[in-house]
Write an enzyme that holds these catalytic residues in place. Structure first.
Site, PDB file in Angstrom:
ATOM      1  N   ARG A  42       6.431  -9.077  59.847  1.00  0.00           N
ATOM      2  CA  ARG A  42       6.074  -9.826  61.070  1.00  0.00           C
ATOM      3  C   ARG A  42       5.570  -8.913  62.193  1.00  0.00           C
ATOM      4  O   ARG A  42       5.841  -9.148  63.367  1.00  0.00           O
ATOM      5  CB  ARG A  42       7.261 -10.638  61.593  1.00  0.00           C
ATOM      6  CG  ARG A  42       7.761 -11.679  60.659  1.00  0.00           C
ATOM      7  CD  ARG A  42       6.714 -12.751  60.381  1.00  0.00           C
ATOM      8  NE  ARG A  42       7.318 -13.867  59.693  1.00  0.00           N
ATOM      9  CZ  ARG A  42       7.493 -13.923  58.380  1.00  0.00           C
ATOM     10  NH1 ARG A  42       7.056 -12.944  57.609  1.00  0.00           N
ATOM     11  NH2 ARG A  42       8.052 -14.979  57.827  1.00  0.00           N
ATOM     12  N   CYS A  68       9.850 -20.143  63.219  1.00  0.00           N
ATOM     13  CA  CYS A  68      11.122 -19.452  63.425  1.00  0.00           C
ATOM     14  C   CYS A  68      11.079 -18.689  64.740  1.00  0.00           C
ATOM     15  O   CYS A  68      10.129 -17.970  65.027  1.00  0.00           O
ATOM     16  CB  CYS A  68      11.395 -18.495  62.264  1.00  0.00           C
ATOM     17  SG  CYS A  68      11.917 -19.377  60.796  1.00  0.00           S
ATOM     18  N   GLU A  98      11.166 -13.601  67.245  1.00  0.00           N
ATOM     19  CA  GLU A  98      10.107 -13.435  66.256  1.00  0.00           C
ATOM     20  C   GLU A  98       8.812 -13.967  66.836  1.00  0.00           C
ATOM     21  O   GLU A  98       7.729 -13.509  66.512  1.00  0.00           O
ATOM     22  CB  GLU A  98      10.490 -14.179  64.972  1.00  0.00           C
ATOM     23  CG  GLU A  98       9.599 -13.911  63.774  1.00  0.00           C
ATOM     24  CD  GLU A  98       8.466 -14.914  63.628  1.00  0.00           C
ATOM     25  OE1 GLU A  98       7.551 -14.656  62.848  1.00  0.00           O
ATOM     26  OE2 GLU A  98       8.483 -15.957  64.308  1.00  0.00           O
TER      27      GLU A  98
HETATM   28  N1  EPU Z   1      20.047 -21.619  56.194  1.00  0.00           N
HETATM   29  C1  EPU Z   1      21.198 -22.237  56.636  1.00  0.00           C
HETATM   30  N2  EPU Z   1      21.116 -22.991  57.774  1.00  0.00           N
HETATM   31  C2  EPU Z   1      19.960 -23.169  58.477  1.00  0.00           C
HETATM   32  C3  EPU Z   1      18.800 -22.528  58.018  1.00  0.00           C
HETATM   33  C4  EPU Z   1      18.859 -21.750  56.871  1.00  0.00           C
HETATM   34  O1  EPU Z   1      22.250 -22.108  56.031  1.00  0.00           O
HETATM   35  O2  EPU Z   1      19.988 -23.858  59.500  1.00  0.00           O
HETATM   36  C5  EPU Z   1      20.105 -20.822  54.958  1.00  0.00           C
HETATM   37  C6  EPU Z   1      19.284 -21.467  53.850  1.00  0.00           C
HETATM   38  O3  EPU Z   1      20.035 -22.415  53.147  1.00  0.00           O
HETATM   39  C7  EPU Z   1      18.905 -20.269  53.016  1.00  0.00           C
HETATM   40  C8  EPU Z   1      18.790 -19.119  54.017  1.00  0.00           C
HETATM   41  O4  EPU Z   1      19.497 -19.565  55.190  1.00  0.00           O
HETATM   42  O5  EPU Z   1      19.928 -19.957  52.103  1.00  0.00           O
HETATM   43  C9  EPU Z   1      17.359 -18.779  54.357  1.00  0.00           C
HETATM   44  O6  EPU Z   1      16.701 -19.933  54.898  1.00  0.00           O
HETATM   45  P1  EPU Z   1      15.158 -20.260  54.620  1.00  0.00           P
HETATM   46  O7  EPU Z   1      14.893 -20.262  53.147  1.00  0.00           O
HETATM   47  O8  EPU Z   1      14.809 -21.468  55.397  1.00  0.00           O
HETATM   48  O9  EPU Z   1      14.384 -19.013  55.142  1.00  0.00           O
HETATM   49  P2  EPU Z   1      14.500 -18.260  56.528  1.00  0.00           P
HETATM   50  O10 EPU Z   1      14.954 -16.874  56.227  1.00  0.00           O
HETATM   51  O11 EPU Z   1      15.245 -19.049  57.541  1.00  0.00           O
HETATM   52  C10 EPU Z   1      12.087 -17.292  56.427  1.00  0.00           C
HETATM   53  C11 EPU Z   1      11.002 -17.113  57.430  1.00  0.00           C
HETATM   54  C12 EPU Z   1      10.213 -18.410  57.600  1.00  0.00           C
HETATM   55  C13 EPU Z   1       9.649 -18.843  56.271  1.00  0.00           C
HETATM   56  C14 EPU Z   1      10.811 -18.997  55.278  1.00  0.00           C
HETATM   57  C15 EPU Z   1      10.328 -19.302  53.884  1.00  0.00           C
HETATM   58  C16 EPU Z   1      11.652 -15.534  59.184  1.00  0.00           C
HETATM   59  C17 EPU Z   1      12.269 -15.383  60.522  1.00  0.00           C
HETATM   60  N3  EPU Z   1      11.609 -16.771  58.710  1.00  0.00           N
HETATM   61  O12 EPU Z   1      12.979 -18.269  56.969  1.00  0.00           O
HETATM   62  O13 EPU Z   1       9.148 -18.129  58.497  1.00  0.00           O
HETATM   63  O14 EPU Z   1       8.970 -20.078  56.393  1.00  0.00           O
HETATM   64  O15 EPU Z   1      11.539 -17.754  55.190  1.00  0.00           O
HETATM   65  O16 EPU Z   1       9.772 -18.137  53.331  1.00  0.00           O
HETATM   66  O17 EPU Z   1      11.213 -14.552  58.578  1.00  0.00           O
HETATM   67  C18 EPU Z   1       8.227 -18.204  60.686  1.00  0.00           C
HETATM   68  O18 EPU Z   1       7.891 -17.034  60.496  1.00  0.00           O
HETATM   69  O19 EPU Z   1       7.971 -18.824  61.734  1.00  0.00           O
HETATM   70  C19 EPU Z   1       8.957 -18.881  59.631  1.00  0.00           C
HETATM   71  C20 EPU Z   1       9.388 -20.128  59.757  1.00  0.00           C
END
Ligand code: EPU
Length: 292
Positions: free
Chosen positions: A161, A210, A280
């Site tokens: 990022r 995010c 972010e």
């Molecule tokens: N989770 C929770 N509660 C929540 C949200 C997530 O328990 O409220 C858990 C999920 O169940 C999962 C883990 O946290 O086990 C990760 O969640 P998720 O798969 O949604 O991915 P993330 O790490 O929250 C990242 C990127 C997103 C991208 C997704 C999918 C960052 C900050 N975020 O989210 O990017 O869409 O992976 O690859 O790197 C963005 O950059 O704006 C963005 C949304």
């Protein structure tokens, strides 16, 4: 050189989140030469300015008095073999869809990432373990002085990022290097990513994606969720009940309300988990710091 521009445009119309005040000066070059003229003039006058893309990863906290640059280059793609060239002002999702249509594989991960190609370059946008630099053959930009550069990415120029384009440079376009793919498999992957995103993220509400970076080895969304913050609301700003790392605007959230909600989440996660969440999204504060 005359550059198309508009006055007093609300950020509600320029960002997906819809928070913030007025953009006093919006310059919208339709050629790279006009963009270059804008940057050179600002550099010569030592005038600070900002670059806006699709406005999908941006939180604006107030009015912006300094000139804002938003490219409006011709929406043309050029394909040569496995390479596809696109201007920075091309839609990121649209580019992902177009390469899939061409039967080229490699950009499926981006099917649900909004914003412009320039914004994706600026942030090295990614999802599902893939990111832009993985498929980037060459990229074009203007330096802070307005010099035109095209080059292949080198180690350290694109990280999680983050990219070297943040430092006062203006992304102009890119050339992707993709691989020949099976159209059915590409379509299935795109659908799969779209579905995943649709079920875990509040895509129907105004948001900026995010809000916080994932700390090494952790998920900001999960930390916020575990701290019991989902549904926390300041005016029209709310921690999404669907995904903790999405802060949504129900329609009328003010800059102050949004900033307060971000600060509350950060403080609470620090208290509960001892982790300092780093934004972010890009934040344009008022009063504005000099950016270059
Ligand atoms: N989770 C929770 N509660 C929540 C949200 C997530 O328990 O409220 C858990 C999920 O169940 C999962 C883990 O946290 O086990 C990760 O969640 P998720 O798969 O949604 O991915 P993330 O790490 O929250 C990242 C990127 C997103 C991208 C997704 C999918 C960052 C900050 N975020 O989210 O990017 O869409 O992976 O690859 O790197 C963005 O950059 O704006 C963005 C949304």
């Amino acid at each position: 050189m005359a550059i198309p521009h508009r006055r007093d445009v609300p950020f509600a119309r320029l960002t997906t989140l819809g928070v913030g005040g007025i953009c006093r000066w919006l310059f919208e070059p339709v050629t790279e030469a006009q963009a270059q003229s804008f940057v050179r003039t600002c550099a010569r006058e030592a005038m600070p300015w900002r670059t806006l893309g699709g406005g999908s990863n941006l939180v604006v906290l107030g009015d912006v008095e300094m000139p804002v640059l938003r490219l409006r280059l011709p929406q043309e793609l050029r394909r040569e073999g496995l390479e596809v060239q696109a201007p920075a002002s091309f839609g990121h999702i649209r580019l992902s869809a177009a390469t899939a249509e061409m039967g080229l594989a490699g950009m499926e991960y981006a099917a649900g990432i909004p914003g412009s190609v320039g914004g994706a370059m600026h942030m090295n946008a990614g999802a599902y373990g893939r990111e832009l630099v993985d498929i980037l053959a060459r990229y074009r930009f203007l330096t802070a002085e307005g010099e035109w550069v095209e080059k292949a990415p080198e180690p350290g120029e694109f990280r999680y990022r983050w990219s070297v384009l943040g430092e006062g440079r203006v992304a102009l376009g890119l050339t992707l290097r993709l691989v020949e793919g099976d159209p059915d498999r590409i379509r299935a992957l795109v659908e799969d990513y779209r579905r995943k995103r649709g079920t875990s993220q509040p895509l129907g509400k105004r948001n900026a994606g995010c809000i916080f970076k994932n700390p090494a080895g952790l998920s900001a969304g999960r930390l916020i969720d575990q701290a019991g913050l989902k549904g926390l609301r300041v005016g029209d700003a709310e921690v999404s009940p669907e995904h903790g790392n999405f802060l949504i605007n129900h329609g009328q959230a003010s800059s102050a309300q949004f900033a307060e909600l971000m600060a509350l989440v950060r403080a609470r996660v620090q208290e509960v988990h001892g982790v300092d969440l780093e934004p972010e999204v890009e934040i344009w504060e008022a009063p504005q710091p000099i950016v270059r």
